[in-house]
Enzyme design. Structure first.
Site, PDB file in Angstrom:
ATOM      1  N   GLU A 117       7.830  34.174  12.540  1.00 14.50           N
ATOM      2  CA  GLU A 117       8.988  33.282  13.240  1.00 14.50           C
ATOM      3  C   GLU A 117       9.404  34.441  14.308  1.00 14.50           C
ATOM      4  O   GLU A 117       9.099  34.267  15.477  1.00 14.50           O
ATOM      5  CB  GLU A 117      10.131  33.267  12.057  1.00 14.50           C
ATOM      6  CG  GLU A 117      11.079  32.121  12.396  1.00 14.50           C
ATOM      7  CD  GLU A 117      11.531  31.339  11.188  1.00 14.50           C
ATOM      8  OE1 GLU A 117      11.343  31.887  10.235  1.00 14.50           O
ATOM      9  OE2 GLU A 117      12.613  30.518  11.772  1.00 14.50           O
ATOM     10  N   GLU A 138      18.946  38.554   5.106  1.00 15.21           N
ATOM     11  CA  GLU A 138      19.169  37.228   5.442  1.00 15.21           C
ATOM     12  C   GLU A 138      20.118  36.224   4.304  1.00 15.21           C
ATOM     13  O   GLU A 138      20.836  35.639   4.805  1.00 15.21           O
ATOM     14  CB  GLU A 138      17.821  36.515   5.500  1.00 15.21           C
ATOM     15  CG  GLU A 138      17.934  34.947   6.039  1.00 15.21           C
ATOM     16  CD  GLU A 138      16.329  34.443   6.065  1.00 15.21           C
ATOM     17  OE1 GLU A 138      15.394  35.046   5.751  1.00 15.21           O
ATOM     18  OE2 GLU A 138      16.378  33.559   6.728  1.00 15.21           O
TER      19      GLU A 138
HETATM   20  C1  BGC Z   1      15.949  31.367  10.685  1.00 10.66           C
HETATM   21  C2  BGC Z   1      17.139  31.295  10.737  1.00 10.66           C
HETATM   22  C3  BGC Z   1      17.565  30.253  11.352  1.00 10.66           C
HETATM   23  C4  BGC Z   1      17.511  29.262  10.564  1.00 10.66           C
HETATM   24  C5  BGC Z   1      17.795  27.701  11.048  1.00 10.66           C
HETATM   25  C6  BGC Z   1      15.325  30.240   9.940  1.00 10.66           C
HETATM   26  O1  BGC Z   1      14.273  30.019   9.604  1.00 10.66           O
HETATM   27  O2  BGC Z   1      15.347  32.445  10.303  1.00 10.66           O
HETATM   28  O3  BGC Z   1      17.797  32.338  11.110  1.00 10.66           O
HETATM   29  O4  BGC Z   1      19.166  30.110  12.226  1.00 10.66           O
HETATM   30  O5  BGC Z   1      16.116  29.187  10.004  1.00 10.66           O
HETATM   31  O6  BGC Z   1      17.201  26.776  10.313  1.00 10.66           O
END
Ligand code: BGC
Length: 880
Positions: free
Chosen positions: A453, A732
């Site tokens: 990501e 997270e």
């Molecule tokens: C990210 C997040 C992001 C979110 C929103 C995730 O995969 O890591 O931090 O804001 O998706 O969809």
């Protein structure tokens, strides 16, 4: 008296954009009571200030973002600037001189053609080279360079400059950055070698959870030149072109997500040194780079921030490494082996209970560096053009592992703040937030540094921005990223979820198109309004509002168009209070507070910010219009959705902080919020959008007991719990590791074939937003006016914290405090920088007296610059 001068650009960086220079200065050692009555700025084209001297004098106390009299508009131009000020004690000496060097202001001034080879994505990356003669004494030499892909320039065997992953990530279809380096000392008399390692990088490497290649194009290419100014006044330019040669070397594979493979038996060690015979190399292929998109780099580049020694634990089949800190970067490994030995280094953020690497959260990112040794003996190994999010690594090799160092990289924003207290876990929280910031600001503000990501998620940046502004001076970094945000915004104003918007580029290539159709997301798209406003508040930067005003307006127009009767429409997909801990693990958007309330609250909030920005740099008419929109949306939203929203902590917090609930109901809503928090014993029940506002929603309404019960809670669902199970960065998810030590699965749809469904990073900064509250309330270093022009001294001590000290390096200078509690007596040493007024807002009870340097004072009185001893008797101390 000493004056320190800087401009809006990163200090000591050359090759900057032209245009107005905005100067800011700090005054150190001024006489007590003195103020700035006037300033004089001089600009010139020589360090003696005699060539083209221009001078501006003004009877003004302004010292931040003041325009220099000379506007450097010529490419390569070096200009010199200095300031002095008049105080009651007379004129000061001149400040130290600020040297500003322009880059090439027109892309076409890079005169060569872009060059590459015939490789495809994931193929062996090319080396490119040429050589040239230096026959006369050199006065100075500059390298200007950019690429489709990522590059290192090597001159005579040494890397030019210390930028990592140049030219950084921008939306390459709109803007491509040119780095400049002083390479005078790289050049030698006679033959010189100019070499380039060119890899896929963000340009055509695997990107996003869709794991697609060739996102911006199929061919990498490099464009650059060395300009030599000889002492005899002549200039020579060695540029890229068809006379260059290409071959491959030891780097066999380089991917940001997957890591590097280096086979040193195939290296050509002298390839970038003079005297190398490149007759067996092939001619390069000419490629296209649109020179009209080139711009000098104006943000700090990615550099090495720290080198952390790793511990080694030997097992039968591997060596386990621990850097004791979760970072973005790589391992520099020292091995003792033989030519042909293989060394494989894998990375992970945490260990499983059986002490093996937990790689599932990386999803499809391989994060593996592989080496084949090219010689016998002790040697250092480092990967190229990749980075991993990791604390732990393991090494499988027949060679002997001698030593390992974790190399931490970050966009090189200067640290700005310090915090320390008697509360060890709080100190660690502060450190964890700072590391998450560093690890996630890698060219752009990203969500996480480890999995497939690492994208510029707007919501994460927005949620964290005030904490970031407090911790580091990243205004130049955000000026740059916001420019990209505006360029990626659709014509009708929609702000993409990620900047650069790699997802939008990938959707047409997916079977079935975009799996996440969106109409903009509250809290994500609002990066367009919240971040410029935050920069203005934290740095006093008005220019950023001018730069972004159209983008700010467009976002609010676009998003508010989806309102029906001033409330955000029903049933529109939103990310909402993302990752509310009570949402189903695989449906992080299903928060307790309705996403319709959140979206409406954000519309009202952003409209208010636009109204205020309009007042400053736009039109009165617009200001009135957006303020009305803000008020109308607040009223309608509260009427329709307020009674549901106030049952949730995020709902109450947004209602209070974004002024959605009417004045008359604030007290009741705050009391309900406090009751919810008490009922949960301070457990966190908010997601990405509630968490950054809940502490203020409590403390601004007098609920410090509840606020501290949340801040200092150590059980699960808290900021401190992760630390008790070993966290070194911000997670997270609140429950990423369970109390029994097992990690959560992070059940969410995995997007890449072959990767585990898992959305669980141990390095996401959004929840670290709380650190800003800690600075303002634990330390009491609070800004009352943009850029800390006015501050208040407002510590709110609590029983569990006996002392705290820290500082913020404001644009005016260091604002610091060092306080300790002695029973109910508070003693504090405070330093207020020159140009700043500090209002007393000390924690008092009715019985308190306040002494400032032994003199009785009252809350509300203002101190000017200087150092003070403050004493408060019978202080108000929170009982936690
Ligand atoms: C990210 C997040 C992001 C979110 C929103 C995730 O995969 O890591 O931090 O804001 O998706 O969809």
């Amino acid at each position: 008296m000493k004056i320190q001068l800087r401009s809006q650009h990163p200090s000591k960086q050359i090759g900057l954009p032209g245009g107005p220079l905005e100067l800011s200065w700090k005054v150190l050692g001024a006489h007590s009571g003195d103020t700035q009555l006037a300033y004089e700025i001089q600009s010139a084209l020589d360090s003696e200030f005699s060539v083209s001297l221009k001078s501006d004098q003004a009877k003004s106390n302004a010292s931040q973002y003041v325009k220099a009299p000379h506007v450097p508009m010529e490419s390569r131009e070096i200009s010199y600037h200095r300031v002095r000020i008049e105080t009651q004690s007379g004129w000061s000496d001149w400040s130290e001189t600020l040297v500003h060097e322009n880059g090439l202001l027109k892309g076409a001034e890079l005169i060569g053609s872009a060059i590459g080879d015939d490789s495809k994505a994931t193929d062996v990356p090319p080396l490119l080279r040429t050589s040239f003669e230096v026959t006369k004494p050199v006065a100075k030499a500059r390298l200007y360079a950019t690429a489709h892909g990522t590059y290192d320039v090597m001159i005579n065997g040494a890397k030019a400059g210390n930028h990592i992953l140049a030219p950084g990530w921008t939306p390459y279809q709109y803007r491509l950055l040119v780095d400049t380096h002083d390479v005078t000392n790289h050049l030698v008399e006679g033959e010189n070698a100019f070499g380039v390692l060119l890899t896929d990088g963000w340009y055509r490497g695997k990107m996003s959870f869709f794991n697609l290649l060739d996102n911006y194009g199929e061919h990498t290419s490099f464009l650059g030149q060395i300009e030599i100014d000889y002492e005899d006044g002549t200039r020579e330019i060695i540029s890229t072109g068809t006379n260059w040669k290409t071959a491959t070397g030891g780097v066999r594979f380089a991917s940001i997500y997957d890591g590097t493979t280096m086979d040193m038996t195939m290296a050509q060690p002298a390839w970038c040194k003079p005297g190398f015979d490149d007759s067996a190399w092939k001619p390069v292929i000419e490629r296209q780079i649109d020179k009209t998109l080139l711009e000098p780099l104006a943000a700090p580049p990615v550099r090495v921030k720290a080198e952390l020694p790793m511990t080694l634990r030997h097992e039968a089949d591997r060596v386990n490494l621990d850097g004791t800190q979760n970072i973005s970067g790589w391992v520099r490994l020292t091995v003792d082996g033989k030519r042909g030995d293989k060394v494989v280094v894998r990375h992970a953020e945490i260990l499983l209970p059986d002490k093996t690497l937990h790689t599932a959260p990386l999803r499809a990112a391989k994060a593996t560096d592989t080496y084949i040794l090219g010689k016998d003996g002790v040697q250092d190994l480092e990967p190229k053009h990749t980075f991993h999010g990791f604390q732990f690594a393991d090494v499988v090799t027949e060679a002997k592992v001698v030593k390992a160092v974790a190399i931490a990289i970050t966009s090189d924003n200067p640290d700005r703040a310090e915090f320390e207290s008697s509360h060890k876990l709080l100190n660690k929280l502060h450190s964890n937030v700072l590391w998450s910031l560093r690890d996630n600001y890698v060219s752009i503000p990203t969500d996480c540094p480890q999995r497939d990501e690492r994208l510029g998620w707007t919501g994460d940046a927005q949620a964290f921005i005030y904490a970031a502004n407090t911790l580091v001076d990243e205004n130049a970094f955000f000026r740059s990223w916001l420019k990209d945000l505006a360029s990626e915004q659709t014509n009708d104003g929609k702000v993409p979820h990620v900047i650069p918007d790699i997802l939008e580029m990938q959707y047409p290539r997916l079977e079935g198109g975009n799996p996440f159709p969106d109409n903009g997301a509250a809290g994500w798209g609002d990066a367009a309004t919240v971040i410029p406003w935050a920069q203005y508040q934290s740095f006093g930067d008005v220019q950023i509002l001018r730069n972004q005003l159209v983008s700010m307006r467009k976002w609010v127009d676009y998003f508010s168009d989806q309102c029906v009767d001033n409330v955000f429409g029903e049933g529109i997909m939103q990310l909402g209070d993302w990752l509310d801990p009570d949402a189903p693990e695989d449906k992080p958007f299903l928060a307790k507070v309705s996403s319709r309330f959140v979206a409406s609250a954000y519309i009202s909030h952003s409209a208010r910010l636009v109204a205020r920005a309009e007042e400053l740099v736009g039109t009165k008419e617009n200001s009135v219009k957006y303020q009305r929109l803000s008020d109308d949306v607040a009223t309608a939203t509260w009427n329709l959705l307020g009674s549901e929203a106030r049952k949730t902590t995020s709902g109450c917090s947004l209602a209070l902080e974004f002024r959605i609930c009417p004045e008359a109901e604030r007290e009741a809503v705050a009391a309900e919020l406090a009751a919810l928090v008490r009922k949960d014993k301070g457990a966190i029940s908010t997601g990405f959008l509630g968490t950054p506002v809940i502490m203020d929603a409590m403390s601004q309404n007098g609920y410090f007991e509840e606020a501290y019960s949340m801040l200092l809670r150590e059980e699960i669902r808290s900021w401190l719990y992760p630390i008790t199970v070993g966290a070194t960065t911000i997670w997270e998810r609140w429950e990423a590791i369970k109390p029994d030590g097992t990690p959560s699965t992070g059940g969410s749809e995995g997007h890449a074939p072959g990767s585990e469904p898992s959305m669980i990073s141990f390095n996401h900064y959004a929840y670290g937003a709380v650190v800003d509250w800690v600075y303002r309330n634990v330390l009491g270093l609070t800004s009352l006016a943009p850029g800390y022009r006015q501050v208040s001294i407002a510590p709110r001590p609590t029983k569990s914290i006996e002392w705290a000290k820290g500082s913020i390096e404001t644009g005016y200078g260091k604002y610091s405090i060092d306080w300790k509690l002695d029973g109910s007596k508070l003693h504090a040493k405070v330093t207020v920088p020159f140009g700043v007024d500090a209002k007393l807002n000390l924690p008092v009870t009715e019985a308190s007296t306040i002494l400032v340097n032994g003199e009785t004072k009252l809350n509300g009185e203002v101190l000017s610059h200087g150092s003070y001893d403050l004493d408060v008797t019978h202080a108000y101390v929170v009982s936690r």
